[in-house]
Enzyme design. Structure first.
Site, PDB file in Angstrom:
ATOM      1  N   ASP A 154       0.798  -0.858  -0.099  1.00 57.58           N
ATOM      2  CA  ASP A 154      -0.239  -0.103  -0.293  1.00 57.58           C
ATOM      3  C   ASP A 154       0.478   1.874   0.281  1.00 57.58           C
ATOM      4  O   ASP A 154       0.669   2.992   0.209  1.00 57.58           O
ATOM      5  CB  ASP A 154      -1.261   0.059   1.189  1.00 57.58           C
ATOM      6  CG  ASP A 154       0.348   0.093   2.587  1.00 57.58           C
ATOM      7  OD1 ASP A 154       1.031  -0.214   2.490  1.00 57.58           O
ATOM      8  OD2 ASP A 154       0.045   0.039   4.024  1.00 57.58           O
ATOM      9  N   ASP A 205      19.059  -5.864  -0.607  1.00 57.90           N
ATOM     10  CA  ASP A 205      18.633  -4.874  -0.419  1.00 57.90           C
ATOM     11  C   ASP A 205      18.522  -3.958   0.434  1.00 57.90           C
ATOM     12  O   ASP A 205      17.938  -2.310   1.002  1.00 57.90           O
ATOM     13  CB  ASP A 205      17.316  -4.872  -1.130  1.00 57.90           C
ATOM     14  CG  ASP A 205      16.422  -5.651  -0.031  1.00 57.90           C
ATOM     15  OD1 ASP A 205      17.221  -6.866  -0.348  1.00 57.90           O
ATOM     16  OD2 ASP A 205      15.162  -5.678   0.073  1.00 57.90           O
TER      17      ASP A 205
HETATM   18  P1  AMP Z   1      12.049  -4.248   3.436  1.00 60.67           P
HETATM   19  O1  AMP Z   1      11.154  -5.574   3.577  1.00 60.67           O
HETATM   20  O2  AMP Z   1      11.596  -3.603   3.750  1.00 60.67           O
HETATM   21  O3  AMP Z   1      13.659  -4.205   3.294  1.00 60.67           O
HETATM   22  O4  AMP Z   1      11.408  -3.890   1.829  1.00 60.67           O
HETATM   23  C1  AMP Z   1      11.615  -5.310   1.176  1.00 60.67           C
HETATM   24  C2  AMP Z   1      11.130  -4.170  -0.071  1.00 60.67           C
HETATM   25  O5  AMP Z   1       9.368  -4.289  -0.231  1.00 60.67           O
HETATM   26  C3  AMP Z   1      11.179  -3.024  -0.890  1.00 60.67           C
HETATM   27  O6  AMP Z   1      10.927  -3.064  -2.175  1.00 60.67           O
HETATM   28  C4  AMP Z   1      10.225  -2.141   0.017  1.00 60.67           C
HETATM   29  O7  AMP Z   1       9.688  -0.842  -0.415  1.00 60.67           O
HETATM   30  C5  AMP Z   1       8.816  -3.016  -0.431  1.00 60.67           C
HETATM   31  N1  AMP Z   1       7.489  -2.742   0.608  1.00 60.67           N
HETATM   32  C6  AMP Z   1       7.924  -2.780   2.198  1.00 60.67           C
HETATM   33  N2  AMP Z   1       6.200  -2.256   2.401  1.00 60.67           N
HETATM   34  C7  AMP Z   1       6.152  -1.557   1.644  1.00 60.67           C
HETATM   35  C8  AMP Z   1       4.431  -0.811   1.824  1.00 60.67           C
HETATM   36  N3  AMP Z   1       3.719  -1.052   2.493  1.00 60.67           N
HETATM   37  N4  AMP Z   1       4.189  -0.663   0.509  1.00 60.67           N
HETATM   38  C9  AMP Z   1       4.635  -0.884  -0.791  1.00 60.67           C
HETATM   39  N5  AMP Z   1       6.236  -2.261  -0.562  1.00 60.67           N
HETATM   40  C10 AMP Z   1       6.591  -2.280   0.753  1.00 60.67           C
HETATM   41 MG    MG Z   2      14.276  -2.492   2.796  1.00 57.65          MG
END
Ligand code: AMP
Ligand code: MG
Length: 498
Positions: free
Chosen positions: A121, A249
């Site tokens: 979202d 990442d």
């Molecule tokens: P993270 O695990 O927080 O490092 O996120 C991994 C990937 O998921 C990244 O590309 C983030 O931008 C995406 N992501 C995490 N939470 C959301 C969200 N609520 N809406 C859209 N993308 C998300």
């Molecule tokens: Mg991340």
């Protein structure tokens, strides 16, 4: 509010990002602005009291000079390859060069959907925003390289998560850059050698200018990132920090701690400790972090192969040889750092074994990691000529151990070892005080702080932030925050559901 933007990422070619604005929120309300950091970044906060600051940090107003964009990257998540991730709920507003000469990104997190949102979202809820605020600022105060918190705002909107509808928030993160191992992986996987070179040159110019002078600048780049990461992981481990999602990442090329999702500080010491609810196999446990960092760095080296040498075999040889150096570099940082925590410096021949055995003893006795080192520091104080008898610390240490005799024997060995270097008791105590924190952001305190904030009470947030800004100082009026959780307060899992 004036932000002296000086943007460089936006000058890179189109395949590095998508230009777009953050999505406005209903009713932005400022929770906190980090005025000291803002000042360092050259941001003029004179209108902080007006609604303008809340509007800017919510993404409702685009400040003059900003060039908002979502960065693209790829990554290995828990070992599985994702060719396109990117800022799915974040926007890079731009960069400033601070009064200290350091260039920093200003990045809104929770700022709405982007082309990289996949099913998400694009939003964040209050809990993880406050967690990241507290933990990143605590890391900075502990002296550990980290992204920083510039601001947090409430959005006045609800965000739907597993737990139900939750208050929405936007976090403003500051980083030396948001370039990740996954940024290099993205261009490599697409076979875009030109982009790999552009990115490597940009990173060298921005973060590692000395690499430009090396015979093999791209090899020097890997070495520089590896050194930063080896030191970072050793520092994490020395304060009992478990990142929780060390995906490629989430590994910063600038060597900062980034992405405080399900991260946590360990209370009881055990190398296998994991908190993240989705890390079933313990992939990112406390003691696994060096090998995961090594693996992630090998992905960085692989992504640079096309520009390391035009002969692919030679390139692989260079990459492999470089990455093979990780273990030795890491071990040096690890043992030197733990040596200081135990008061053993300069290190002597048997010290790594002594450190390893000592940590095993802590683990076998299920000892609280932070309290142990804090009160060992108390014992070190008792060794000064005019020091107290250290009775209080000894009593606390005894209380931490299941077997008192094991502690007594260990203390005897430790004292014996202390007589074998020329370090004076004063020097030893001074050093131990700077590496053994009194306060860490304990999980149960963070959870309680979030619970309070959800009901509109930000006092625990303010208190944690203030106490943790001086983590190495005794603050007797906040002594309750030194304590590990009572059995009923223990937080067993932290969630990625951010
Ligand atoms: P993270 O695990 O927080 O490092 O996120 C991994 C990937 O998921 C990244 O590309 C983030 O931008 C995406 N992501 C995490 N939470 C959301 C969200 N609520 N809406 C859209 N993308 C998300
Ligand atoms: Mg991340």
């Amino acid at each position: 509010m004036k932000i002296p933007f000086d943007n460089s990422y936006t000058a890179l070619p189109d395949q590095f990002y998508t230009r777009l604005d953050p999505k406005p929120v209903a009713t932005p309300k400022l929770i906190k602005v980090n005025t000291a950091l803002a000042e360092l970044m050259g941001i003029d906060l004179t209108d902080l009291e007006t609604t303008e600051a809340a509007e800017v940090f919510a993404g409702n107003t685009i400040p003059d000079g900003a060039t908002p964009l979502a960065m693209v990257y790829a990554g290995h998540q828990f070992g599985g390859w994702s060719p396109r991730l990117g800022d799915g709920r974040a926007i890079l507003l731009g960069e400033t060069v601070g009064t200290d000469g350091i260039r920093r990104d200003i990045h809104l997190k929770g700022s709405g959907r982007t082309p990289y949102s996949r099913g998400g979202d694009g939003r964040a809820w209050l809990g993880p925003v406050l967690r990241e605020y507290i933990v990143s600022e605590a890391m900075a105060a502990l002296g550990i390289p980290t992204t920083r918190a510039l601001a947090a705002v409430e959005t006045g909107e609800k965000v739907l998560r597993e737990q139900g509808p939750l208050p929405g928030a936007v976090f403003t993160r500051v980083a030396q850059s948001h370039i990740r191992v996954g940024t290099f992986q993205y261009h490599y996987a697409r076979g875009d050698k030109e982009a790999s070179k552009t990115l490597a040159d940009y990173v060298i110019a921005r973060h590692y200018p000395e690499a430009a002078k090396a015979d093999q600048p791209y090899r020097a780049l890997i070495e520089a990132v590896m050194d930063k990461q080896a030191r970072l992981i050793a520092r994490w481990m020395q304060v009992g920090f478990i990142h929780g999602v060390m995906n490629t990442d989430n590994m910063s090329i600038a060597g900062e701690t980034i992405d405080f999702g399900p991260c946590a500080f360990m209370d009881t010491f055990h190398p296998g400790t994991v908190f993240s609810s989705i890390d079933h196999a313990g992939r990112y446990a406390w003691g696994k972090q060096p090998s995961i960092a090594h693996w992630n760095l090998s992905q960085l080296a692989q992504s640079l192969l096309p520009i390391l040498h035009e002969d692919p075999d030679i390139a692989v040889g260079i990459g492999q040889e470089t990455i093979d150096g990780f273990q030795e570099i890491f071990s040096t940082y690890y043992f030197e750092g733990f040596g200081e925590k135990f008061g053993l410096f300069p290190l002597q021949e048997g010290d790594p074994d002594f450190i390893g055995d000592s940590l095993k003893l802590l683990s076998d006795n299920e000892v609280d990691f932070t309290l142990f080192f804090r009160h060992l520091t108390g014992i070190a104080r008792s060794l000064l000529e005019d020091g107290d008898k250290g009775e209080n610390s000894l009593e606390v240490l005894r209380g931490l151990f299941k077997e008192h005799e094991a502690l007594d024997n260990w203390l005897e060995d430790w004292r014996k070892r202390l007589t074998q270097d020329k370090t004076t008791p004063e020097e030893r105590l001074e050093k131990m005080k700077t590496v053994n924190p009194v306060f860490i952001p304990r999980n149960h305190q963070i959870e309680a702080m979030i619970q309070a904030a959800v009901t509109g009470d930000f006092a625990p947030f303010e208190r944690l932030l203030s106490v943790l800004s001086n983590p190495y100082s005794e603050q007797p009026e906040h002594a309750d925050l030194e304590l590990p959780p009572k059995p009923e307060e223990i937080v067993h899992a932290t969630f990625c559901g951010t």
